[in-house]
Scaffold this motif. Structure first.
Motif, short mmCIF file in Angstrom:
data_model
loop_
_atom_site.label_atom_id
_atom_site.label_comp_id
_atom_site.label_asym_id
_atom_site.label_seq_id
_atom_site.Cartn_x
_atom_site.Cartn_y
_atom_site.Cartn_z
N LYS A 107 0.82 -1.21 0.00
CA LYS A 107 0.00 0.00 0.00
C LYS A 107 0.85 1.26 0.00
O LYS A 107 0.35 2.36 0.23
CB LYS A 107 -0.95 -0.01 1.19
CG LYS A 107 -2.06 -1.06 1.05
CD LYS A 107 -3.11 -0.93 2.13
CE LYS A 107 -4.27 -1.89 1.87
NZ LYS A 107 -5.33 -1.79 2.91
N GLY A 108 2.13 1.09 -0.25
CA GLY A 108 3.07 2.19 -0.36
C GLY A 108 4.29 1.70 -1.10
O GLY A 108 4.36 0.54 -1.51
N PRO A 109 5.31 2.53 -1.27
CA PRO A 109 6.44 2.19 -2.13
C PRO A 109 7.57 1.42 -1.47
O PRO A 109 8.57 1.12 -2.13
CB PRO A 109 6.94 3.57 -2.58
CG PRO A 109 6.65 4.46 -1.41
CD PRO A 109 5.35 3.96 -0.84
N ARG A 110 7.44 1.08 -0.18
CA ARG A 110 8.54 0.45 0.54
C ARG A 110 8.24 -1.00 0.96
O ARG A 110 7.07 -1.40 0.99
CB ARG A 110 8.90 1.28 1.78
CG ARG A 110 9.25 2.72 1.43
CD ARG A 110 9.64 3.55 2.63
NE ARG A 110 9.85 4.93 2.25
CZ ARG A 110 10.98 5.41 1.71
NH1 ARG A 110 12.00 4.58 1.51
NH2 ARG A 110 11.09 6.68 1.36
N ILE A 111 9.29 -1.72 1.29
CA ILE A 111 9.10 -3.10 1.75
C ILE A 111 8.15 -3.17 2.93
O ILE A 111 7.29 -4.05 3.02
CB ILE A 111 10.46 -3.73 2.12
CG1 ILE A 111 11.29 -3.99 0.86
CG2 ILE A 111 10.28 -5.03 2.91
CD1 ILE A 111 12.70 -4.49 1.12
N SER A 112 8.26 -2.23 3.85
CA SER A 112 7.41 -2.21 5.04
C SER A 112 5.93 -2.00 4.71
O SER A 112 5.07 -2.24 5.56
CB SER A 112 7.86 -1.11 6.00
OG SER A 112 7.84 0.15 5.36
N ASP A 113 5.63 -1.59 3.48
CA ASP A 113 4.25 -1.35 3.07
C ASP A 113 3.57 -2.59 2.48
O ASP A 113 2.38 -2.54 2.15
CB ASP A 113 4.19 -0.22 2.04
CG ASP A 113 4.68 1.11 2.58
OD1 ASP A 113 4.33 1.44 3.73
OD2 ASP A 113 5.43 1.81 1.87
N ILE A 114 4.30 -3.70 2.34
CA ILE A 114 3.70 -4.91 1.78
C ILE A 114 2.63 -5.44 2.73
O ILE A 114 2.84 -5.56 3.94
CB ILE A 114 4.77 -6.00 1.54
CG1 ILE A 114 5.77 -5.53 0.48
CG2 ILE A 114 4.12 -7.31 1.08
CD1 ILE A 114 6.95 -6.47 0.28
N VAL A 115 1.47 -5.75 2.17
CA VAL A 115 0.35 -6.24 2.98
C VAL A 115 -0.14 -7.62 2.54
O VAL A 115 -0.86 -8.28 3.29
CB VAL A 115 -0.83 -5.25 2.96
CG1 VAL A 115 -0.47 -3.96 3.68
CG2 VAL A 115 -1.29 -4.95 1.53
N ALA A 116 0.23 -8.06 1.36
CA ALA A 116 -0.20 -9.37 0.88
C ALA A 116 0.81 -9.91 -0.13
O ALA A 116 1.47 -9.13 -0.83
CB ALA A 116 -1.58 -9.29 0.23
N ALA A 117 0.92 -11.22 -0.19
CA ALA A 117 1.87 -11.82 -1.13
C ALA A 117 1.48 -13.27 -1.39
O ALA A 117 0.71 -13.88 -0.63
CB ALA A 117 3.30 -11.74 -0.59
N GLY A 118 2.04 -13.79 -2.46
CA GLY A 118 1.80 -15.20 -2.78
C GLY A 118 2.88 -15.75 -3.69
O GLY A 118 3.53 -15.02 -4.42
N VAL A 119 3.06 -17.06 -3.59
CA VAL A 119 4.01 -17.80 -4.43
C VAL A 119 3.31 -19.07 -4.89
O VAL A 119 2.61 -19.72 -4.10
CB VAL A 119 5.28 -18.18 -3.62
CG1 VAL A 119 6.23 -19.03 -4.47
CG2 VAL A 119 5.99 -16.93 -3.10
N ILE A 120 3.50 -19.42 -6.18
CA ILE A 120 2.98 -20.69 -6.65
C ILE A 120 4.13 -21.56 -7.12
O ILE A 120 4.96 -21.14 -7.94
CB ILE A 120 1.91 -20.52 -7.76
CG1 ILE A 120 1.32 -21.87 -8.15
CG2 ILE A 120 2.47 -19.78 -8.98
CD1 ILE A 120 0.05 -21.78 -8.98
#
Length: 267
Positions: A107-120
């Motif tokens: 929700k922002g430009p930095r690593i600390s702003d990551i709120v969701a992720a996924g890997v397949i």
């Protein structure tokens, strides 16, 4: 499942369908080099296109940062999305069944702003998904992180570049001599995701050899599940658009990470 997790999941599935078709057809053709300098295969470009098209239709206001196209800007961004269309491309090209796709939404430009992720994990069609507030799931079940706290009992995945590079060779060799066993499978995002299965205790790349999209999605998931990490050459304030190279240490327990870091400072 929360909305962003659902979007990540479906984007990964779209990429998976396209990749399967491409690998059965002529998708192994080399098409030049991507925005970050790596070789681009036809299947890399096909997966990237499928994911970007899906996100455009389902996630308004995205700056997309992808390994092949680089930065796809938006004038009024609500989200920043980091995409690695195929991590372990050379494995896929050679028919070695260890490669994946990863997506991180911030929700922002930095690593600390990551709120969701996924890997397949493409060969196993296995999904690793997570979102702040919703937790992590591995193909519908809870993650299983190892509780091992000592290197002498730990199985680690260690990037071989860290042995080749003079600045990190001594530190890496200390780790290799101390731990129970090591492997290297040449797909950092998927190697890190294996921590969520309890299959290994950590993924290590002490040298600055990786791009952010190579590891950040699964590193976020491990942290969300209770694991620990340290970025070499960066931190939580690092910009997602940073095109530099980084190292990363990801472990299932804090004690294991601390022991690894202590070896760097040993005389």
């Amino acid at each position: 499942m929360s909305e962003l997790m659902e979007i990540v999941k479906n984007a990964l599935i779209e990429g998976h369908k396209v990749l399967e078709k491409a690998l059965k057809a002529d998708g192994r053709e080399i098409r030049g080099r991507g925005a970050y300098g790596d070789i681009s295969y036809a299947f890399d470009l096909a997966v990237e296109e499928a994911i970007i098209n899906f996100l455009r239709q389902n996630l308004d206001g995205c700056v997309m940062i992808s390994e092949e196209s680089g930065i796809v800007r938006d004038p009024n961004p609500r989200y920043y999305v980091l995409i690695d269309p195929v991590d372990g491309s050379k494995n896929a090209w050679k028919g070695i069944p260890f490669y994946c796709t990863s997506i991180s939404i911030a929700k922002g430009p930095r690593i600390s702003d990551i709120v969701a992720a996924g890997v397949i994990d493409h060969p196993r069609n296995k999904l690793y998904l997570g979102e702040v507030g919703a937790g992590v799931e591995v193909s519908g079940r809870r993650p299983r992180l190892s509780m091992i706290r000592s290197l002498e009992d730990a199985m680690l995945l260690v990037d071989h570049d860290s042995i080749k590079i003079k600045e990190t060779r001594e530190w890496t060799m200390k780790i290799l001599h101390r731990c129970r066993g090591t492997r290297f499978l040449a797909a950092a995002a998927l190697e890190t995701a294996l921590i969520l299965d309890g299959a290994v205790e950590g993924f290590l790349c002490p040298s600055r050899s990786l791009k952010l999209m190579d590891f950040i999605a699964s590193t976020f998931l491990v942290k969300l599940a209770g694991g620990h990490y340290r970025i070499v050459g960066g931190d939580e304030d690092t910009l997602l658009m940073d095109n530099g190279k980084f190292g990363v240490l990801v472990t299932s327990t804090k004690e294991l990470l601390n022991e690894i870091l202590s070896l760097r400072d040993e005389p």
